[in-house]
Write an enzyme that holds these catalytic residues in place. Sequence first.
Site, PDB file in Angstrom:
ATOM      1  N   GLU A  65       0.842  -1.209   0.000  1.00 36.21           N
ATOM      2  CA  GLU A  65       0.000   0.000   0.000  1.00 36.21           C
ATOM      3  C   GLU A  65       0.875   1.256   0.000  1.00 36.21           C
ATOM      4  OE1 GLU A  65      -2.826   1.089  -0.459  1.00 36.21           O
ATOM      5  OE2 GLU A  65      -4.294  -0.463  -0.083  1.00 36.21           O
ATOM      6  N   GLU A  72       2.139   6.422  -6.990  1.00 32.30           N
ATOM      7  CA  GLU A  72       1.123   7.403  -7.422  1.00 32.30           C
ATOM      8  C   GLU A  72       1.661   8.825  -7.325  1.00 32.30           C
ATOM      9  OE1 GLU A  72      -2.947   4.985  -6.195  1.00 32.30           O
ATOM     10  OE2 GLU A  72      -2.585   6.971  -5.348  1.00 32.30           O
ATOM     11  N   LYS A  90       0.883   2.984 -12.456  1.00 25.68           N
ATOM     12  CA  LYS A  90      -0.123   2.997 -11.380  1.00 25.68           C
ATOM     13  C   LYS A  90      -0.871   1.663 -11.306  1.00 25.68           C
ATOM     14  CE  LYS A  90      -1.102   7.887 -10.872  1.00 25.68           C
ATOM     15  NZ  LYS A  90      -2.153   8.887 -10.704  1.00 25.68           N
ATOM     16  N   ASP A  91      -1.236   1.124 -12.479  1.00 22.55           N
ATOM     17  CA  ASP A  91      -1.994  -0.143 -12.476  1.00 22.55           C
ATOM     18  C   ASP A  91      -1.141  -1.292 -11.949  1.00 22.55           C
ATOM     19  OD1 ASP A  91      -4.063   1.274 -13.495  1.00 22.55           O
ATOM     20  OD2 ASP A  91      -3.996   0.429 -15.516  1.00 22.55           O
TER      21      ASP A  91
HETATM   22  N1  LIG Z   1      -1.443  10.118 -15.794  1.00 23.84           N
HETATM   23  C1  LIG Z   1      -2.223   9.072 -16.075  1.00 23.84           C
HETATM   24  N2  LIG Z   1      -2.236   8.569 -17.330  1.00 23.84           N
HETATM   25  C2  LIG Z   1      -3.020   7.506 -17.647  1.00 23.84           C
HETATM   26  N3  LIG Z   1      -3.819   6.868 -16.771  1.00 23.84           N
HETATM   27  C3  LIG Z   1      -3.840   7.305 -15.491  1.00 23.84           C
HETATM   28  C4  LIG Z   1      -3.056   8.436 -15.071  1.00 23.84           C
HETATM   29  N4  LIG Z   1      -3.299   8.643 -13.753  1.00 23.84           N
HETATM   30  C5  LIG Z   1      -4.169   7.708 -13.379  1.00 23.84           C
HETATM   31  N5  LIG Z   1      -4.497   6.894 -14.402  1.00 23.84           N
HETATM   32  C6  LIG Z   1      -5.437   5.751 -14.361  1.00 23.84           C
HETATM   33  O1  LIG Z   1      -6.434   5.992 -13.400  1.00 23.84           O
HETATM   34  C7  LIG Z   1      -6.365   5.036 -12.341  1.00 23.84           C
HETATM   35  C8  LIG Z   1      -6.629   5.732 -11.030  1.00 23.84           C
HETATM   36  O2  LIG Z   1      -5.595   6.646 -10.796  1.00 23.84           O
HETATM   37  P1  LIG Z   1      -5.486   7.498  -9.472  1.00 23.84           P
HETATM   38  O3  LIG Z   1      -4.313   8.387  -9.549  1.00 23.84           O
HETATM   39  O4  LIG Z   1      -6.805   8.157  -9.184  1.00 23.84           O
HETATM   40  O5  LIG Z   1      -5.167   6.381  -8.450  1.00 23.84           O
HETATM   41  P2  LIG Z   1      -6.127   5.584  -7.500  1.00 23.84           P
HETATM   42  O6  LIG Z   1      -5.793   4.143  -7.721  1.00 23.84           O
HETATM   43  O7  LIG Z   1      -7.532   6.028  -7.671  1.00 23.84           O
HETATM   44  O8  LIG Z   1      -5.556   6.057  -6.154  1.00 23.84           O
HETATM   45  P3  LIG Z   1      -6.273   6.507  -4.851  1.00 23.84           P
HETATM   46  O9  LIG Z   1      -5.983   5.385  -3.936  1.00 23.84           O
HETATM   47  O10 LIG Z   1      -5.544   7.766  -4.525  1.00 23.84           O
HETATM   48  O11 LIG Z   1      -7.730   6.704  -5.121  1.00 23.84           O
HETATM   49  C9  LIG Z   1      -4.954   4.427 -12.426  1.00 23.84           C
HETATM   50  O12 LIG Z   1      -4.916   3.110 -11.897  1.00 23.84           O
HETATM   51  C10 LIG Z   1      -4.701   4.464 -13.922  1.00 23.84           C
HETATM   52  O13 LIG Z   1      -5.331   3.354 -14.569  1.00 23.84           O
END
Ligand SMILES: Nc1ncnc2c1ncn2[C@@H]1O[C@H](COP(=O)(O)OP(=O)(O)OP(=O)(O)O)[C@@H](O)[C@H]1O
Length: 125
Positions: A65, A72, A90-91
């Site tokens: 985590e 992120e 991120k994924d």
């Molecule tokens: N700069 C980017 N370019 C392309 N896809 C992105 C980008 N930022 C985020 N994503 C996509 O959106 C999803 C969510 O991103 P985000 O930054 O909101 O993280 P999160 O998993 O929602 O984190 P949190 O725990 O903060 O809610 C990522 O898993 C990715 O698939």
Amino acid sequence: MKRRSWGLVFLNALEGIAYGLRTQRNVRVHTGVAILMCAAGFFFHISRTDWMFVLTAVFMVLVTELMNTAVEAAVDLAQPDIHPLAKAAKDTAAGAVLLAAVFAVIIGCIVFLKPVLAWLRVLLG
Ligand SMILES: Nc1ncnc2c1ncn2[C@@H]1O[C@H](COP(=O)(O)OP(=O)(O)OP(=O)(O)O)[C@@H](O)[C@H]1O
């Protein structure tokens, strides 16, 4: 860059944990589940071997985590715009958390299912 003292290194690490807890709901949820699992471990007097598995599972989830939070933040800093590599980073980090969580659920079932069922049987007569 000037070499940091051990005390400062430790303080910065604690600040990182505090940042994760403050900003990420999932970190808070998983910390709560970790505390519950440890409380259950004491309540059911699980064996030393079971403790090793439970603690491994709990720490793996919390560590992934925090790594996910770090990824992120670094990605948002380096690539605030949409980019396939930002998505991949991120994924993939989120996938690591998912695998650790699945491991923790499996360990939780193996260690706690039997004692919980036995406890419920006694409780319900
Ligand atoms: N700069 C980017 N370019 C392309 N896809 C992105 C980008 N930022 C985020 N994503 C996509 O959106 C999803 C969510 O991103 P985000 O930054 O909101 O993280 P999160 O998993 O929602 O984190 P949190 O725990 O903060 O809610 C990522 O898993 C990715 O698939």
